[in-house]
Design an enzyme around this catalytic site. Sequence first.
Site, PDB file in Angstrom:
ATOM      1  N   GLU A 147       4.061  17.274  70.448  1.00 59.34           N
ATOM      2  CA  GLU A 147       2.763  17.939  70.438  1.00 59.34           C
ATOM      3  C   GLU A 147       2.197  17.992  69.024  1.00 59.34           C
ATOM      4  O   GLU A 147       0.999  17.790  68.815  1.00 59.34           O
ATOM      5  CB  GLU A 147       2.848  19.342  71.022  1.00 59.34           C
ATOM      6  CG  GLU A 147       1.492  19.994  71.104  1.00 59.34           C
ATOM      7  CD  GLU A 147       1.458  21.250  71.941  1.00 59.34           C
ATOM      8  OE1 GLU A 147       0.346  21.736  72.185  1.00 59.34           O
ATOM      9  OE2 GLU A 147       2.523  21.751  72.342  1.00 59.34           O
ATOM     10  N   ALA A 148       3.061  18.244  68.048  1.00 62.67           N
ATOM     11  CA  ALA A 148       2.592  18.273  66.657  1.00 62.67           C
ATOM     12  C   ALA A 148       2.020  16.920  66.248  1.00 62.67           C
ATOM     13  O   ALA A 148       0.896  16.835  65.746  1.00 62.67           O
ATOM     14  CB  ALA A 148       3.735  18.670  65.723  1.00 62.67           C
TER      15      ALA A 148
END
Length: 146
Positions: A68-69
């Site tokens: 997600e980062a």
Amino acid sequence: MSEQRPTAPTPESMTDGTWMIALGELDLKMGIKIVEESVQKVVATMPVEGNRQSFGLLHGGASLAVGEAVGSWAAVKHASTMGKSAVGVDVSATHHKGAREGTITITATPISLGRRMTSHQVVLQNEAGERLCTMRITNLVIDIRK
């Protein structure tokens, strides 16, 4: 150790018209390192050690957090070319294979880069190039709050 703080895109945090990735607290704790960053591809690495669950495998939550980062960073790189930022609104993942050691590589590439929304594919691979996880993340392009 100097700490990098996440920042919204500003003229000071941009080169060549795009925002430069700044690691957050969790990123630092997970040992994430940026390898390559552009609107077309963001690549990072993360050690398996320190990110394992109780059975000795890479934690699925760690895979999702790093994916997600990296996917969100890729969306912000795109949004920053329009003077905007981005926030995640949806993420899905399929875990294909486990890892017990080594370093994984995380690569985000665009599926769709719009003015209001982006979608990226994020692939996590082990050192042998085997796919560990495939993710899709959707980000909303937003105005930067001052």
